[in-house]
Write an enzyme that holds these catalytic residues in place. Structure first.
Site, PDB file in Angstrom:
ATOM      1  NE  ARG A 102      -1.711  -2.326   2.877  1.00 40.76           N
ATOM      2  CZ  ARG A 102      -1.887  -2.641   4.264  1.00 40.76           C
ATOM      3  NH1 ARG A 102      -3.036  -2.574   4.832  1.00 40.76           N
ATOM      4  NH2 ARG A 102      -0.799  -3.436   4.917  1.00 40.76           N
ATOM      5  CB  SER A 140      -6.882  -6.513   8.919  1.00 43.68           C
ATOM      6  OG  SER A 140      -6.655  -7.412   7.514  1.00 43.68           O
TER       7      SER A 140
HETATM    8  P1  ADP Z   1       0.333  -9.823   7.727  1.00 42.98           P
HETATM    9  O1  ADP Z   1       0.069  -9.818   9.116  1.00 42.98           O
HETATM   10  O2  ADP Z   1       1.143 -10.929   7.183  1.00 42.98           O
HETATM   11  O3  ADP Z   1       0.820  -8.132   7.438  1.00 42.98           O
HETATM   12  P2  ADP Z   1      -2.157  -9.043   6.599  1.00 42.98           P
HETATM   13  O4  ADP Z   1      -3.181  -9.792   6.465  1.00 42.98           O
HETATM   14  O5  ADP Z   1      -2.225  -7.763   7.077  1.00 42.98           O
HETATM   15  O6  ADP Z   1      -1.034  -9.944   7.223  1.00 42.98           O
HETATM   16  O7  ADP Z   1      -1.654  -8.739   4.890  1.00 42.98           O
HETATM   17  C1  ADP Z   1      -1.397  -9.746   4.158  1.00 42.98           C
HETATM   18  C2  ADP Z   1      -0.591  -9.131   2.941  1.00 42.98           C
HETATM   19  O8  ADP Z   1      -1.663  -8.186   2.096  1.00 42.98           O
HETATM   20  C3  ADP Z   1       0.511  -8.168   3.237  1.00 42.98           C
HETATM   21  O9  ADP Z   1       1.407  -8.135   1.955  1.00 42.98           O
HETATM   22  C4  ADP Z   1      -0.482  -6.743   3.189  1.00 42.98           C
HETATM   23  O10 ADP Z   1       0.531  -5.700   2.715  1.00 42.98           O
HETATM   24  C5  ADP Z   1      -1.609  -7.051   2.042  1.00 42.98           C
HETATM   25  N1  ADP Z   1      -2.532  -6.027   2.022  1.00 42.98           N
HETATM   26  C6  ADP Z   1      -3.216  -5.902   3.168  1.00 42.98           C
HETATM   27  N2  ADP Z   1      -4.337  -5.059   2.845  1.00 42.98           N
HETATM   28  C7  ADP Z   1      -4.103  -4.586   1.611  1.00 42.98           C
HETATM   29  C8  ADP Z   1      -4.728  -3.485   0.562  1.00 42.98           C
HETATM   30  N3  ADP Z   1      -5.610  -3.025   1.072  1.00 42.98           N
HETATM   31  N4  ADP Z   1      -4.299  -3.633  -0.628  1.00 42.98           N
HETATM   32  C9  ADP Z   1      -3.165  -4.329  -1.044  1.00 42.98           C
HETATM   33  N5  ADP Z   1      -2.620  -5.164  -0.101  1.00 42.98           N
HETATM   34  C10 ADP Z   1      -2.958  -5.333   0.897  1.00 42.98           C
END
Ligand code: ADP
Length: 183
Positions: A102, A140
């Protein structure tokens, strides 16, 4: 002897692993998966079982939601893993770990993780996909925060996740209220 067509396609299928917490899954994650399916034959959504992150949803709950959301997409496999990603990847035929980027704030952490994974296993490369403009500010963490305070998260996460968040925070099902000048 040449390999049979079926065997060949199995061994050469381009598989990507999309690891993350998915606590809960948002339209930002779903957008990355849908775009990855244009490039890869298969995407494995690998939900990390990391209790240290104190997730809101148990790994079973997260698995249930993600499986339901992708139930009609056969090229998406939903699984969970514990411990090092490289160890999990070694059990699959994936060569790529997919991550979403992001704002630049994601970059430093992702750069460290990708470098660490690369030093643990040269088999695994990390591929970054930039978020779509609509999901730039979607995480999230903010979804949980807004939902906890009773705010609307429709349009940020699928309906199923909206319902699960309401159940988790014991919030009433949203009712549209007409507000007029007399209220
Ligand atoms: P983590 O705890 O491993 O960061 P997440 O579930 O928060 O797990 O995110 C998993 C992946 O998805 C990460 O690479 C994060 O950057 C990406 N991600 C989360 N939200 C978005 C979004 N809105 N757009 C693009 N990528 C996202």
């Amino acid at each position: 002897m040449m390999k049979g067509k079926k065997e060949e396609s199995k061994n050469t299928a381009n598989v990507a692993i999309y690891p993350g917490s998915f606590d809960p899954i948002t339209y930002g994650h779903i957008d990355i998966v849908e775009r990855a399916l244009v490039i890869f034959d298969k995407v494995i959504i690998a939900i990390a079982e990391n209790e240290e992150k104190r997730p809101l949803f148990s790994v079973e709950e997260r698995l249930g939601m993600v499986k339901e959301i992708f139930k009609d997409t056969p090229n998406v496999i939903v699984d969970s893993f514990k411990g090092l990603l490289v160890n999990y990847v070694a059990k699959t035929n994936a060569k790529v770990s997919l991550r979403g980027l992001r704002a630049t704030s994601d970059f430093e952490y992702e750069f460290h993780m990708a470098s660490m994974n690369r030093s643990l296993s040269t088999r695994l490369d990390t591929l970054f996909m930039m978020t779509s403009k609509d999901y730039f500010f979607l995480s999230s963490r903010t979804v949980k925060e807004v939902a906890r305070l009773g705010g609307a998260v429709e349009g940020l996460v699928p309906d199923l996740v909206v319902t699960r968040l309401r159940e988790k925070f014991k919030l009433p099902v949203a009712k549209k209220k007409q507000i007029g000048w007399d209220d």
